[in-house]
Enzyme design. Structure first.
Site, PDB file in Angstrom:
ATOM      1  N   ASN A   1      72.141  10.316  21.447  1.00 49.48           N
ATOM      2  CA  ASN A   1      71.295  11.398  21.455  1.00 49.48           C
ATOM      3  C   ASN A   1      71.343  12.349  20.684  1.00 49.48           C
ATOM      4  O   ASN A   1      72.173  13.128  21.707  1.00 49.48           O
ATOM      5  CB  ASN A   1      70.259  11.216  22.942  1.00 49.48           C
ATOM      6  CG  ASN A   1      69.159  12.118  22.446  1.00 49.48           C
ATOM      7  OD1 ASN A   1      68.754  12.233  21.103  1.00 49.48           O
ATOM      8  ND2 ASN A   1      68.571  12.219  23.432  1.00 49.48           N
TER       9      ASN A   1
ATOM     10  N   LYS B   1      69.973  14.758  19.456  1.00 51.25           N
ATOM     11  CA  LYS B   1      68.698  15.616  19.830  1.00 51.25           C
ATOM     12  C   LYS B   1      68.820  16.325  18.432  1.00 51.25           C
ATOM     13  O   LYS B   1      69.253  15.921  17.409  1.00 51.25           O
ATOM     14  CB  LYS B   1      69.879  16.882  20.693  1.00 51.25           C
ATOM     15  CG  LYS B   1      69.445  15.892  22.689  1.00 51.25           C
ATOM     16  CD  LYS B   1      69.646  16.348  23.405  1.00 51.25           C
ATOM     17  CE  LYS B   1      69.996  15.732  24.587  1.00 51.25           C
ATOM     18  NZ  LYS B   1      69.642  16.278  25.729  1.00 51.25           N
TER      19      LYS B   1
ATOM     20  N   HIS C   1      61.340  10.775  26.642  1.00 53.20           N
ATOM     21  CA  HIS C   1      62.426  12.177  27.539  1.00 53.20           C
ATOM     22  C   HIS C   1      61.842  12.791  27.156  1.00 53.20           C
ATOM     23  O   HIS C   1      61.090  13.600  27.007  1.00 53.20           O
ATOM     24  CB  HIS C   1      62.824  11.982  25.350  1.00 53.20           C
ATOM     25  CG  HIS C   1      64.496  12.843  26.525  1.00 53.20           C
ATOM     26  ND1 HIS C   1      64.820  13.952  26.036  1.00 53.20           N
ATOM     27  CD2 HIS C   1      65.870  12.126  25.899  1.00 53.20           C
ATOM     28  CE1 HIS C   1      65.870  14.885  27.303  1.00 53.20           C
ATOM     29  NE2 HIS C   1      66.928  13.299  26.446  1.00 53.20           N
TER      30      HIS C   1
ATOM     31  N   GLU D   1      62.713  16.395  27.597  1.00 51.59           N
ATOM     32  CA  GLU D   1      62.556  16.919  26.044  1.00 51.59           C
ATOM     33  C   GLU D   1      61.235  17.306  25.496  1.00 51.59           C
ATOM     34  O   GLU D   1      60.932  18.069  25.091  1.00 51.59           O
ATOM     35  CB  GLU D   1      63.865  17.652  25.940  1.00 51.59           C
ATOM     36  CG  GLU D   1      64.977  17.758  26.178  1.00 51.59           C
ATOM     37  CD  GLU D   1      66.158  17.774  26.086  1.00 51.59           C
ATOM     38  OE1 GLU D   1      66.537  16.651  24.622  1.00 51.59           O
ATOM     39  OE2 GLU D   1      67.566  17.457  26.996  1.00 51.59           O
TER      40      GLU D   1
ATOM     41  N   GLU E   1      66.642   9.179  33.242  1.00 55.04           N
ATOM     42  CA  GLU E   1      67.670  10.572  33.209  1.00 55.04           C
ATOM     43  C   GLU E   1      66.693  11.303  34.267  1.00 55.04           C
ATOM     44  O   GLU E   1      65.733  12.084  33.858  1.00 55.04           O
ATOM     45  CB  GLU E   1      67.254  10.487  31.580  1.00 55.04           C
ATOM     46  CG  GLU E   1      67.992  10.115  30.492  1.00 55.04           C
ATOM     47  CD  GLU E   1      68.444  10.432  29.371  1.00 55.04           C
ATOM     48  OE1 GLU E   1      68.906  10.357  29.105  1.00 55.04           O
ATOM     49  OE2 GLU E   1      67.719  11.371  29.171  1.00 55.04           O
TER      50      GLU E   1
ATOM     51  N   GLY F   1      72.160  17.581  30.775  1.00 59.01           N
ATOM     52  CA  GLY F   1      72.742  19.003  29.645  1.00 59.01           C
ATOM     53  C   GLY F   1      73.428  19.578  30.333  1.00 59.01           C
ATOM     54  O   GLY F   1      73.657  21.022  30.125  1.00 59.01           O
TER      55      GLY F   1
ATOM     56  N   SER G   1      74.552  13.681  31.451  1.00 63.88           N
ATOM     57  CA  SER G   1      76.063  14.313  32.320  1.00 63.88           C
ATOM     58  C   SER G   1      76.774  13.445  32.022  1.00 63.88           C
ATOM     59  O   SER G   1      78.079  13.432  32.351  1.00 63.88           O
ATOM     60  CB  SER G   1      76.008  15.428  32.297  1.00 63.88           C
ATOM     61  OG  SER G   1      75.408  16.656  32.380  1.00 63.88           O
TER      62      SER G   1
ATOM     63  N   GLY H   1      73.549  12.576  25.624  1.00 62.80           N
ATOM     64  CA  GLY H   1      73.526  13.977  25.082  1.00 62.80           C
ATOM     65  C   GLY H   1      74.575  14.057  24.493  1.00 62.80           C
ATOM     66  O   GLY H   1      75.146  13.920  23.523  1.00 62.80           O
TER      67      GLY H   1
END
Ligand code: PGA
Length: 247
Positions: free
Chosen positions: A13, A15, A92, A94, A164, A170, A209, A230
């Protein structure tokens, strides 16, 4: 050692990152890698879709819950189909945070994705305070149940799930293999209450991560079938070493 018989999947991903040079580098790395026993999916920003070779499996980072029409800035399933996109990340954390996507909206999007015969990568996961106050499983169950209300369990044969934990995204703070396994087993068990056969077959990815140096241990857990990556998906060598851990 890989204990699961399910097909392994690793999705990158990007992003709101990446550039044309990365498209080229990733393709070069994937071309020479011998990753026959798994699916590798790249989810770049939309304008890069057309730059990928047709051999690379592409995923979208978003989809509209509507078919078409006056929805500025959104993207439809029909458009994604035209660009041979096969997967769609949905739910997701985010997007849930930045775009206020509720469990109910996520459910509508999953329905839209399945209607277009694309594969949803449905993300669930808890913030740190939920884990700390001990309501983790209720939280994940609510995320799953909203989708199960909209989409029949029989359609979950075409769904990929991704666990997740938000506190691990992250942050460099990975869930331990045991923590990941515990939640993956819970997710599979929760789906099994509706259909044990489908639950046994569903692919559940871990995201948060994942790096080259922790992928192997995470992916070797009984209910972990690969990863949603990510930051590390922006480094072709690191990404490839994660793919190799799943292959
Ligand atoms: P990360 O992101 O690997 O950078 O933690 C994972 C994700 O958001 O899918």
């Amino acid at each position: 050692m890989q204990v699961s018989s399910r097909r392994q999947v690793v999705a990158g991903n990007w992003k709101m990152n990446g550039d044309k040079a990365l498209v080229e580098q990733i393709q070069r790395h994937l071309m020479v890698a011998d990753l026959k026993n798994m699916d590798v999916v790249i989810c770049p920003p939309f304008p890069y879709f057309g730059l990928f070779d047709s051999k690379v499996k592409l995923g979208s980072q978003n989809i509209s819950q509507f078919d078409s029409g006056a929805h500025t800035g959104e993207i439809s399933a029909a458009t994604l189909n035209e660009f041979s996109c096969e997967y769609v990340i949905v739910g997701h954390s985010e997007r849930r945070a930045d775009n206020h996507e509720s469990n109910e909206l996520v459910a509508l999007k999953v329905e839209q994705i399945l209607k277009a015969q694309l594969t949803p990568i449905l993300c669930v996961g808890e913030p740190e305070n939920v884990r700390e106050d001990g309501t983790l499983f209720d939280y994940i169950a609510a995320q799953l149940d909203a989708v199960l209300l909209q989409v029949d369990i029989s359609q979950f044969t075409d769904v990929i799930l991704a666990y997740e934990p938000i506190w691990a995204i992250g942050t460099g703070k990975t869930a331990s293999p045991a923590q990941a396994q515990e939640v993956h087993a819970f997710i599979r068990g929760h789906l099994a209450e509706q259909d044990a056969n489908i639950a046994a077959k569903i692919v559940i990815l871990y995201g948060g991560s994942v790096k080259g140096n922790n992928a192997q241990e995470l992916f070797s857990q009984a209910d972990v079938d690969g990863g949603l990556i990510g930051g590390a998906s922006l480094n072709p060598e690191e990404f490839l070493s994660i793919c190799r851990a799943a292959n």
